[in-house]
Design a protein around this motif. Structure first.
Motif, PDB file in Angstrom:
ATOM      1  N   THR A 223      -4.349   8.498   2.239  1.00 12.43           N
ATOM      2  CA  THR A 223      -5.571   7.688   2.229  1.00 12.43           C
ATOM      3  C   THR A 223      -5.419   6.490   1.305  1.00 12.43           C
ATOM      4  O   THR A 223      -5.867   5.378   1.624  1.00 12.43           O
ATOM      5  N   ALA A 224      -4.774   6.718   0.156  1.00 12.93           N
ATOM      6  CA  ALA A 224      -4.542   5.606  -0.781  1.00 12.93           C
ATOM      7  C   ALA A 224      -3.643   4.547  -0.161  1.00 12.93           C
ATOM      8  O   ALA A 224      -3.862   3.340  -0.336  1.00 12.93           O
ATOM      9  N   LEU A 225      -2.630   4.959   0.563  1.00 15.18           N
ATOM     10  CA  LEU A 225      -1.740   4.008   1.218  1.00 15.18           C
ATOM     11  C   LEU A 225      -2.481   3.188   2.266  1.00 15.18           C
ATOM     12  O   LEU A 225      -2.290   1.971   2.380  1.00 15.18           O
ATOM     13  N   ILE A 226      -3.342   3.859   3.036  1.00 10.00           N
ATOM     14  CA  ILE A 226      -4.103   3.156   4.064  1.00 10.00           C
ATOM     15  C   ILE A 226      -5.039   2.142   3.423  1.00 10.00           C
ATOM     16  O   ILE A 226      -5.153   0.992   3.875  1.00 10.00           O
ATOM     17  N   THR A 227      -5.715   2.548   2.352  1.00  5.66           N
ATOM     18  CA  THR A 227      -6.635   1.647   1.655  1.00  5.66           C
ATOM     19  C   THR A 227      -5.903   0.424   1.112  1.00  5.66           C
ATOM     20  O   THR A 227      -6.458  -0.684   1.085  1.00  5.66           O
ATOM     21  N   ALA A 228      -4.658   0.625   0.705  1.00  2.25           N
ATOM     22  CA  ALA A 228      -3.863  -0.482   0.179  1.00  2.25           C
ATOM     23  C   ALA A 228      -3.273  -1.357   1.282  1.00  2.25           C
ATOM     24  O   ALA A 228      -2.564  -2.328   0.994  1.00  2.25           O
TER      25      ALA A 228
ATOM     26  N   GLN B 144       4.742   2.383   9.299  1.00  3.27           N
ATOM     27  CA  GLN B 144       6.026   2.964   8.916  1.00  3.27           C
ATOM     28  C   GLN B 144       5.982   3.561   7.518  1.00  3.27           C
ATOM     29  O   GLN B 144       6.602   4.593   7.251  1.00  3.27           O
ATOM     30  N   ARG B 145       5.213   2.927   6.630  1.00  6.25           N
ATOM     31  CA  ARG B 145       5.108   3.455   5.263  1.00  6.25           C
ATOM     32  C   ARG B 145       4.447   4.825   5.266  1.00  6.25           C
ATOM     33  O   ARG B 145       4.863   5.744   4.554  1.00  6.25           O
ATOM     34  N   LEU B 146       3.422   5.003   6.103  1.00  3.10           N
ATOM     35  CA  LEU B 146       2.769   6.306   6.215  1.00  3.10           C
ATOM     36  C   LEU B 146       3.731   7.347   6.777  1.00  3.10           C
ATOM     37  O   LEU B 146       3.816   8.467   6.265  1.00  3.10           O
ATOM     38  N   LEU B 147       4.468   6.979   7.808  1.00  5.17           N
ATOM     39  CA  LEU B 147       5.395   7.933   8.408  1.00  5.17           C
ATOM     40  C   LEU B 147       6.495   8.327   7.430  1.00  5.17           C
ATOM     41  O   LEU B 147       6.928   9.494   7.392  1.00  5.17           O
ATOM     42  N   ASP B 148       6.956   7.368   6.625  1.00  7.27           N
ATOM     43  CA  ASP B 148       7.983   7.690   5.624  1.00  7.27           C
ATOM     44  C   ASP B 148       7.463   8.714   4.621  1.00  7.27           C
ATOM     45  O   ASP B 148       8.197   9.633   4.221  1.00  7.27           O
ATOM     46  N   GLU B 149       6.197   8.572   4.206  1.00  7.46           N
ATOM     47  CA  GLU B 149       5.622   9.523   3.255  1.00  7.46           C
ATOM     48  C   GLU B 149       5.454  10.898   3.896  1.00  7.46           C
ATOM     49  O   GLU B 149       5.700  11.929   3.262  1.00  7.46           O
ATOM     50  N   ILE B 150       5.034  10.911   5.146  1.00  6.85           N
ATOM     51  CA  ILE B 150       4.881  12.191   5.846  1.00  6.85           C
ATOM     52  C   ILE B 150       6.229  12.898   5.953  1.00  6.85           C
ATOM     53  O   ILE B 150       6.347  14.108   5.737  1.00  6.85           O
TER      54      ILE B 150
END
Length: 524
Positions: A159-164, A169-175
């Protein structure tokens, strides 16, 4: 930003029967597996002490049942029914303490347990069941707490990444970092929209993606965990954890939190599922044209992105004067398989994938003519390299096309460029091609053809395709497939049984025909 430490590790898998038997407290009881040894990797959800012969009615599945057998001694039928009751309740295993009722493993229980595939373990030394119950329950509770804690940590971080404003791709890398395995996002036609994880592992997954994606979409096992993507009653994609090494319950929690984040990302950025397809294609074309990786290493990504790659002719193009989105729209209108993507210098790359019997020069010319007919603020320049029949030659072709486009943009008037492609059939087949990436069309095709796609039978699919294409002409279909009329009738009966339809009914046959056209369009 809230983050999870890079040193974080996923919770250990849920205790299996084998792991419980390896606990120090259990080893003190000298356990011996006398039946069902091949099922020792079954997960243990709970530990329960029970003596009654109908113990199964008190269970909900996954329990390791402990007993002394005091109520079973001297009655082989009760002993057998005890094991059968546990099997019906899907118990994980049964542990029998020897000494009080049985000096040795009872043959009746052993025979039934072996037949049912239920692990039967005997303890040769007296053992306080309370110690085992306490040990296992505490371990299971700790794992459940760790799974919930992981779930909330992942939700907070994503959620923090999305808000930023982080990209997909950044979300998928974290997942992928949290799951420790490759992560794949697809649309409903199994086309890959995004991937993350260690590149060799991702490539292994994508190498045979069409087959394994359909299997993963129906059953979960061997660490393949999926979560649906969608909202407001409409599904438009899937997220798949490929080879998750933790326990399934934790993996499902992680997949669900990841799916929630991806849906939220889509809502906040205001994009659609197709924009993820565009990003995937752009990344692939950029990597191809830059030469950062050999083409053969990018081949699995191209195949998984929906580009036909087997026995194809590849036409590398670079276009100036039209956006990649417009190029993609034209490709869809014409029913041509291909990828488009914006390049860093303002040009757009196009990679067509044609059947070997198609004329690449004529099709490229008509494609260019269609682009010129599109209104735009500036003239269109289409540059093409020679067609390639080997995928390894595609990067050089794209770089050649970009060089030609750069030279032509400043000298050749757009109207002097030759036409490229001809329009495909605009009847039903053309309409289905136009709509093939629509989530509702994808769902319709999957639903109508489920009986043939769940257990693929290329012979039945081929017969169905011919039968519908010939207007349900049985004689012509039998002739084209070189089979007798009775043999064709048997195949048609099998098709109707698996699909649950009556092909003699016009409306049902038309529905199946449209679904088959959509399925074929999605896989060309």
């Amino acid at each position: 930003m809230v983050s999870v430490s890079d040193s974080w590790e996923a919770p250990a898998p849920a205790l299996s029967v084998r792991q419980v038997l390896a606990l120090e407290r259990v080893l003190a009881g000298e356990p011996e597996v006398v039946a069902g040894e091949h099922r020792l990797d079954r997960p243990v959800r709970w530990v329960h002490v029970a003596e009654a012969a109908d113990v199964g009615v008190m269970l909900s599945g996954g329990e390791m049942v402990l007993t002394t057998g005091v109520l079973l001694a001297g009655d082989e039928e009760k002993q057998a029914e005890y094991v059968r009751s546990l099997h019906r309740a899907d118990a994980a295993a049964v542990v029998l303490g020897l000494g009080r009722a049985f000096p040795s493993p009872p043959d009746a229980m052993r025979r039934v347990a072996e037949r049912c595939g239920l692990p039967l373990v005997v303890l040769h030394r007296p053992f306080p069941f309370a110690q085992l119950t306490e040990e296992v329950q505490s371990r299971l509770v700790r794992r459940k707490f760790a799974a919930v804690s992981l779930s909330e940590s992942v939700r907070t971080e994503l959620t923090a990444l999305i808000t930023a404003g982080a990209p997909l791709q950044r979300l998928l890398d974290e997942i992928a970092r949290h799951s420790g395995c490759p992560v794949v996002v697809t649309n409903l036609a199994h086309r890959v929209l995004g991937t993350a994880g260690e590149r060799p592992a991702v490539d292994d997954v994508l190498r045979d993606w069409d087959r394994i994606a359909r299997q993963a979409g129906r059953t979960e096992g061997d660490g393949w965990i999926r979560a649906e993507l969608g909202g407001r009653g409409e599904r438009w994609g899937r997220l798949v954890l490929c080879g998750y090494r933790g326990d399934t319950a934790t993996g499902r929690l992680l997949a669900d939190r990841a799916a929630e984040a991806l849906v939220l990302h889509r809502m906040l950025v205001g994009g659609a599922a197709c924009s993820w397809e565009e990003q995937s294609a752009q990344s692939l074309l950029t990597d191809l044209i830059s030469g950062v990786l050999p083409a053969r290493q990018l081949l699995p990504r191209a195949r998984a992105a929906g580009l036909p790659v087997n026995r194809r002719t590849f036409v590398p193009l670079v276009v100036r004067g039209r956006s990649a989105a417009r190029l993609d729209r034209v490709l869809r209108l014409l029913g041509l398989p291909g990828l488009t993507g914006e390049l860093a210098d303002g040009a757009s790359a196009v990679l067509l994938s044609l059947a070997r019997d198609q004329d690449p020069q004529a099709l490229t010319a008509h494609f260019a003519a269609r682009l010129r007919a599109e209104p735009g603020p500036e003239p269109v320049v289409v540059a093409a390299a020679d067609a390639r029949t080997v995928f390894d030659d595609v990067p050089a072709g794209l770089r050649e096309a970009r060089h030609v486009a750069d030279a032509a943009a400043g000298s050749a008037p757009a109207l002097d460029l030759p036409p490229v492609v001809r329009l495909r059939d605009v009847h039903l087949r053309g309409l289905i091609r136009l709509l093939r990436d629509d989530p509702q069309v994808q769902s319709f095709a999957e639903r109508e053809l489920d009986g043939l796609l769940s257990e693929p039978d290329e012979d039945l699919l081929s017969v169905l395709r011919t039968y519908l294409a010939t207007g349900r002409n049985k004689s012509r279909t039998a002739q084209l497939h070189h089979v007798s009329r009775p043999a064709l009738y048997r195949r048609l009966e099998a098709i109707q049984a698996r699909l649950g339809v009556d092909l003699d009914d016009f409306e049902q046959a038309a529905s199946v025909h449209i679904a088959l056209l959509a399925h074929d369009a999605q896989h060309q």
